[in-house]
Write an enzyme that holds these catalytic residues in place. Structure first.
Site, PDB file in Angstrom:
ATOM      1  N   GLU A 165       0.803  -1.243   0.000  1.00 26.35           N
ATOM      2  CA  GLU A 165       0.000   0.000   0.000  1.00 26.35           C
ATOM      3  C   GLU A 165       0.829   1.283   0.000  1.00 26.35           C
ATOM      4  O   GLU A 165       0.669   2.136   0.868  1.00 26.35           O
ATOM      5  CB  GLU A 165      -0.971  -0.026   1.178  1.00 26.35           C
ATOM      6  CG  GLU A 165      -1.855  -1.265   1.179  1.00 26.35           C
ATOM      7  CD  GLU A 165      -2.674  -1.441   2.466  1.00 26.35           C
ATOM      8  OE1 GLU A 165      -2.633  -0.563   3.340  1.00 26.35           O
ATOM      9  OE2 GLU A 165      -3.365  -2.476   2.576  1.00 26.35           O
ATOM     10  N   GLU A 272      -5.763 -11.109  -1.397  1.00 29.05           N
ATOM     11  CA  GLU A 272      -6.604 -10.960  -0.188  1.00 29.05           C
ATOM     12  C   GLU A 272      -8.089 -10.935  -0.573  1.00 29.05           C
ATOM     13  O   GLU A 272      -8.858 -10.105  -0.084  1.00 29.05           O
ATOM     14  CB  GLU A 272      -6.244  -9.649   0.543  1.00 29.05           C
ATOM     15  CG  GLU A 272      -4.771  -9.509   0.868  1.00 29.05           C
ATOM     16  CD  GLU A 272      -4.424  -8.252   1.675  1.00 29.05           C
ATOM     17  OE1 GLU A 272      -5.348  -7.557   2.135  1.00 29.05           O
ATOM     18  OE2 GLU A 272      -3.224  -7.982   1.834  1.00 29.05           O
TER      19      GLU A 272
END
Ligand code: 9MR
Length: 380
Positions: A165, A272
């Site tokens: 991220e 994910e």
């Protein structure tokens, strides 16, 4: 046929028997051939494993993992604040057990996540007086962290989420102004990849992020990755977190990103995956966990069970997603679900605390949901 009591009982017991036989057939086929077996020609199918599952040696969940998944990711136990809570202390208990479990069961093992702005003690970025550390101090700390963690599992953890991220949520077209970025500049990311390669030359190294289908993010990251590949920064693949909703994003958007990143020659990992079935609390679709909304019953409409119609929608969404992934199986190496059952999903608490969500393939009793059966049927 007249439905007198006798006929009714015969009909009822035949129906019960048929249901029982069907359930047993399904159970048997599940036990012999799990989900990962069904997709074996396409990609790994994995799941994130919680620290609690590992430490409490939760047998039913571990058995299910053994049977259904060929890859496992450390959901939390290798995050900086858990594994390396202060400069000189390391907490290896859950992480070691996680890797042992993976090895004993011949799983593809994922380490998650080496460098992230979240779940990291603020002391990493500060000196003893609480002032921001210099670039050289932070670089040394990163070196120590990556070297120790990756080094400990050299040759055992197959793939690492090296940087997580790194893109800003404001416009999605620039670096996230994290402490990493502010102190080291954007070179912190390539330095993390270089350090991971040094610590384990054979591990596969990924960049991992949410909203990888956003055009601005795609454009920004494709530029960064192209430059890395030109200069030999050891980036081996791209992780799409894939925290999705029932109808968002559209498959077409996801496909465009699969195309764009794999055009660089980088394999894609779906890292994910989950599908949120609850009403949207707000427009933001990321996974930045510091954002949270206040609970209301309106935002939690299915506290006891998911209505059939939504069960069906969820199944159809999963079917389409896996259909897309299998269409691109030459570019996709792995599809990992973010959790094992609905009971342990982070989606019960994000972006609103205390809701009952149903984002995964196994229900709270660890039974396969309709979505699971549909995925198995895709491969029959
Ligand atoms: O699922 C994880 C949850 O249990 C943790 O509380 C949370 C904070 O560490 O992180 C969740 O996992 C995140 C993952 O590490 C990175 N991408 C977003 C995931 C969901 O927040």
């Amino acid at each position: 046929m007249k439905l007198d009591r006798r006929n009714f009982l015969i009909a009822a017991s035949t129906a019960t028997m048929a249901t029982r036989i069907k359930a047993e057939v399904i159970k048997e086929s599940i036990q012999k051939h799990g989900l990962a077996d069904a997709f074996v020609g396409d990609y790994h199918v994995g799941a994130a494993v919680s620290t609690d599952t590992i430490l409490s040696e939760d047998k039913p969940t571990l058995k299910l993992l053994e049977r259904e998944f060929s890859s496992i990711t450390a959901e939390n136990c290798q995050k900086w604040e858990e594994v390396h809570p202060s400069e000189d202390s390391w907490n290896w208990s859950a992480s070691d057990k996680f890797v042992d479990f993976g090895e004993q069961n011949n799983k593809h093992i994922l380490g998650h996540a080496l460098v992230w702005h979240s779940q990291i003690p603020s002391s990493v970025f500060q000196d003893k007086a609480g002032d921001t550390v210099s670039a050289s101090v932070l670089r040394r700390r990163m070196e120590n962290h990556i070297g120790t963690l990756v080094g400990r599992y050299k040759g055992r953890v197959h793939t690492w989420d090296v940087v997580n991220e790194a893109v800003s949520d404001d416009g999605y077209d620039d670096w996230r102004p994290s402490a990493w970025f502010q102190i080291l500049g954007n070179r912190y990311m390539e330095e993390a990849f270089n350090l991971a390669r040094q610590a384990d030359p054979n591990a596969e190294l990924l960049y991992n992020d949410y909203n990888m289908h956003y055009p601005q993010k795609r454009e920004f990251l494709v530029g960064v990755f192209k430059d890395y590949l030109d200069r030999g920064v050891p980036l081996d693949g791209v992780g799409f977190q894939a925290h999705y909703m029932l109808d968002d994003p559209e498959l077409e958007q996801i496909e465009k990103s699969i195309d764009a990143y794999s055009a660089l020659g980088l394999p894609i990992h779906i890292t994910e995956l989950d599908v949120d079935v609850l009403p949207k609390a707000f427009e933001y679709m990321g996974a930045e966990i510091s954002t949270n909304f206040e609970y209301s019953d309106k935002l939690n409409p299915y506290p006891t069970e998911l209505p059939d119609i939504l069960q069906e929608k969820l199944a159809s969404r999963y079917e389409k997603l896996f259909g897309l992934f299998s269409k691109h199986q030459d570019r996709i190496k792995r599809v990992t679900l973010w959790g094992v059952s609905d009971a342990d999903s982070w989606k019960n608490n994000w972006p609103v605390r205390g809701r009952t969500n149903y984002p995964l393939l196994f229900d709270r009793q660890l039974n396969p949901k309709l979505a699971y059966t549909r995925l198995m049927n895709l491969k029959r």
